[in-house]
Design a protein around this motif. Structure first.
Motif, short mmCIF file in Angstrom:
data_model
loop_
_atom_site.label_atom_id
_atom_site.label_comp_id
_atom_site.label_asym_id
_atom_site.label_seq_id
_atom_site.Cartn_x
_atom_site.Cartn_y
_atom_site.Cartn_z
N LYS A 85 -3.24 157.81 5.96
CA LYS A 85 -3.52 159.26 6.11
C LYS A 85 -3.29 159.98 4.78
N MET A 104 7.91 157.79 18.43
CA MET A 104 8.22 158.43 17.16
C MET A 104 9.56 159.13 17.32
N SER A 126 8.22 153.67 7.26
CA SER A 126 8.72 153.21 5.95
C SER A 126 10.24 153.06 5.90
N GLY A 180 3.50 154.03 5.74
CA GLY A 180 2.67 154.82 4.83
C GLY A 180 3.25 154.87 3.43
N THR A 181 4.26 155.71 3.27
CA THR A 181 4.83 155.99 1.94
C THR A 181 5.25 154.73 1.18
C1 LIG Z 1 2.66 159.24 8.83
C2 LIG Z 1 3.03 158.39 9.96
C3 LIG Z 1 3.67 157.15 9.76
C4 LIG Z 1 4.06 156.62 8.39
O1 LIG Z 1 5.12 157.33 7.86
P1 LIG Z 1 5.83 156.84 6.50
O2 LIG Z 1 7.18 157.45 6.59
O3 LIG Z 1 5.02 157.39 5.37
O4 LIG Z 1 5.87 155.37 6.51
C5 LIG Z 1 3.94 156.37 10.87
N1 LIG Z 1 3.62 156.78 12.12
C6 LIG Z 1 3.02 157.96 12.36
C7 LIG Z 1 2.69 158.35 13.76
C8 LIG Z 1 2.71 158.81 11.29
O5 LIG Z 1 2.11 159.98 11.54
#
Ligand SMILES: *Cc1c(COP(=O)(O)O)cnc(C)c1O
Length: 236
Positions: free
Chosen positions: A36, A162, A202, A219-220
């Motif tokens: 993203k 989450m 991450s 992601g990061t």
């Molecule tokens: C952005 C996102 C991630 C990844 O987050 P990072 O901390 O950059 O690894 C994982 N899951 C969801 C649902 C996200 O929106």
């Protein structure tokens, strides 16, 4: 080695160590690259390093990006899905991790029926209480599972959560554990297999692997800091 290749190698090393420590079998945990806010160039670079599963959180951003990326990649939606974006989502993604209402399930089923597609679904569960915005109330999930035969085009294959963000990754552990225990209980109660747990990002992927995750959404740690979201036309 490029900076991206180094970051990916470091993430894979963290993942392998955590899996070893937790006695997880090779191949049991998949690494998803959350792309993203990053463009197709970043995706191509990550794909060239061997990654093939990518996650996006906005349908319109994904609709613009995916056609510019290598065709062999697999795409999962991990962000909140509005019902007016369902048609597009069904065409873009093989799995949706963020389904949190029966109405959304019905809308997805209808869109799949119309287009002759099947879709994998993970139910997003709010195991943390009121501190997070999205996700099923755990009390409602067993009924959803029992009613799932009404959704013949959808395969509910597992659960996603989450947790609220905490600086210490250990803060996520009770939430990851709660999701796994819900999974075990709901499988027993309903007889429906829920083989896939999507948890860990991450900063807490090790904890997630120890608590039974099958997909970590990173992601990061793969792409570096995220640029601001690109404005997308028609996005409210
Ligand atoms: C952005 C996102 C991630 C990844 O987050 P990072 O901390 O950059 O690894 C994982 N899951 C969801 C649902 C996200 O929106």
């Amino acid at each position: 080695m490029s900076a991206m290749a180094e970051r990916i190698a470091a993430v894979q090393e963290r993942l392998t160590r955590a899996m070893d420590r937790a006695g997880r079998k090779p191949g049991e945990v998949e690494l998803m690259a959350v792309s993203k806010n990053h463009g197709p160039d970043a995706v191509r670079e990550a794909a060239a390093c061997g990654l093939s599963l990518f996650g996006e959180n906005r349908v319109q951003e994904a609709a613009a990006k995916i056609p510019e990326c290598p065709g062999h990649l697999r795409w999962h939606l991990i962000g909140h899905l509005q019902r007016n974006k369902v048609k597009a989502a069904v065409e873009l993604f093989e799995t949706i991790h963020s389904v949190d209402s029966w109405r959304l399930l019905e809308t997805l089923e209808r869109a799949c029926d119309e287009t002759g597609r099947r879709l994998n679904i993970l139910l997003e569960v709010n195991v943390s209480g009121e501190s997070v915005k999205f996700g099923f109330d755990p009390a409602n999930v067993p009924d959803v599972l029992r009613r799932s035969p009404e959704l013949p085009h959808l395969d509910i294959v597992g659960l996603m959560t989450m947790p609220p963000l905490t600086e210490d990754p250990e803060g996520a552990r009770p939430h990851f554990r709660a999701l796994r225990m819900c999974r075990d209980r709901w499988q027993d109660e309903t007889g429906m297999p829920l083989p896939t747990l999507s948890m860990g990002m991450s900063h807490d992927l090790e904890v997630a692997v120890e608590e039974g995750s099958h997909i970590v959404r990173v992601g990061t740690a793969i792409f570096g800091p995220r640029p601001k979201p690109q404005p997308v036309e028609n996005e409210p």
